[in-house]
Design an enzyme around this catalytic site. Structure first.
Site, PDB file in Angstrom:
ATOM      1  N   ASP A   2      17.630  -9.281-128.480  1.00  0.00           N
ATOM      2  CA  ASP A   2      18.771 -10.153-128.729  1.00  0.00           C
ATOM      3  C   ASP A   2      19.399  -9.723-130.050  1.00  0.00           C
ATOM      4  OD1 ASP A   2      19.573 -12.968-127.268  1.00  0.00           O
ATOM      5  OD2 ASP A   2      20.254 -12.900-129.345  1.00  0.00           O
ATOM      6  N   ARG A  21      31.824 -25.164-134.103  1.00  0.00           N
ATOM      7  CA  ARG A  21      30.437 -24.767-134.343  1.00  0.00           C
ATOM      8  C   ARG A  21      30.142 -24.383-135.786  1.00  0.00           C
ATOM      9  NH1 ARG A  21      28.598 -21.520-128.831  1.00  0.00           N
ATOM     10  NH2 ARG A  21      29.189 -23.193-127.393  1.00  0.00           N
TER      11      ARG A  21
END
Length: 270
Positions: free
Chosen positions: A143, A36
Site C-alpha cells: 500500500d 477530510r
C-alpha cells in the site's frame, strides 16, 4: 469549530502533488479534500493549507505524508469483499495448482489497505488446501500508506469487522483478545509480507513474478494515462497464465491491454 477552506492556488498545489507522486487524480475532489482535511488542520492550529503543504514537502519521516494519503484515499474494505473473486480462485485456479504444482506460488494484494484482503486470501488458501506452509505460497501485500500497513501487520480487528466470516474461521484463524478484539493467528501472518509500494512509480516493478494479482478499487483514483501505465506494469508483473483481479465496478475497456478477458473484473495474461 469551522472547517478550514482551501484556496484555488492551494487546491491546485495539493492536487498536483498527489497526482505527480501517486497518480491519484483529485482535480474534481475539492469537497472531499476540505471534508477530510479541513477539521484536522484547524484542530492542529493551521490557518491555511499552504503551511500544511509546506510541512508535507519538508516531512523527512514520511509520517505526515502517510497521514495525508490515508485521509484522501478511501481505505474502505472488509473481509471476503467481492466474494465472487474467491469463488473463482477455489473453482478455477486452485484446482489447477493442485494438478501442476510449482515450487512456490506468489500472490500480490496490490492495495491491501488495513489487511482484510490479504488475510482473506490467506484464509481461503488455507481452507482450500487444508493448510499452507510458508515458502509454498507467498503473499505480498502493499500500500502507499504506512498507517494502514501498520494496522495490517498488527492484524487486530473488532468483532464487527470479522462478523461476516464463517464462524468456524473466527475460531480457526483468530485469537480472541480483551474487549471483543481478535488477532490474526501467526499461521496466516507468516504467509504475508507487507511493504510500501507506489503503483505510480515505474521503479522496482517485478517481471513475470506473480501468479495472481489483486488490484481492486484502485484505478478509480487514476486518469486514463495513469491507468494505462499501471495496467501495462501489472501485465508484466504476472507470470504467463497468471490472473489479474480488479474491482467489480472496474473494467479494462478503453485501455490497450494484452490481457485476455475471462469474466467481469477477471483477466489473464496469456
Amino acid at each position: 469549530m469551522s472547517i478550514l477552506k482551501i484556496t484555488d492556488a492551494e487546491f491546485d498545489q495539493l492536487v498536483n502533488y498527489m497526482y505527480s507522486r501517486y497518480g491519484i487524480n483529485l482535480s474534481r475532489k475539492r469537497a472531499l479534500i476540505e471534508g477530510r482535511l479541513g477539521m484536522m488542520l484547524t484542530q492542529r492550529g493551521y490557518t491555511d493549507y499552504a503551511s500544511y503543504i509546506r510541512d508535507i514537502l519538508n516531512d523527512k519521516t514520511g509520517q505526515e505524508v502517510s497521514t495525508l494519503v490515508s485521509r484522501l484515499t478511501t481505505n474502505f474494505t472488509y473481509f471476503l469483499r467481492e466474494e465472487g473473486h474467491y469463488t473463482f480462485l477455489t473453482s478455477h485456479v486452485f484446482p489447477q495448482w493442485k494438478k501442476a504444482p510449482l515450487l512456490e506460488r506468489r500472490i500480490w494484494s496490490a492495495a491491501c489497505s488495513s489487511g482484510e484482503e490479504p488475510y482473506s486470501i490467506a484464509m481461503v488458501l488455507y481452507d482450500y488446501f487444508g493448510g499452507i506452509r510458508p515458502g509454498k505460497v507467498a503473499i505480498t501485500a502493499s500500500d502507499i500508506s504506512e498507517n494502514v500497513l501498520s494496522q495490517a501487520r498488527a492484524g487486530i480487528y473488532t468483532a464487527d469487522q470479522i462478523g461476516k466470516l464463517p464462524p468456524e474461521w473466527t475460531t480457526r484463524f483468530f485469537n480472541r483478545q480483551e474487549k471483543e478484539r481478535f488477532e490474526v493467528k501467526s499461521t496466516l501472518k507468516n504467509l504475508i509480507q507487507y511493504k510500501y509500494f507506489n503503483l505510480n512509480d515505474p521503479r522496482f516493478w517485478p517481471k513475470s513474478h506473480y501468479d495472481i494479482i489483486f488490484c481492486r478499487n484502485v484505478m478509480i483514483y487514476f486518469d486514463q494515462p495513469t491507468k494505462q501505465a499501471v495496467i501495462n506494469r501489472l501485465h508484466d508483473a504476472l507470470r504467463p497464465g497468471g490472473f489479474l483481479l480488479i474491482g467489480m465496478s472496474e473494467t479494462l475497456v478503453n485501455l490497450k491491454s494484452e490481457f485476455k478477458y475471462i469474466q467481469p473484473s477477471i483477466y489473464q495474461r496469456l
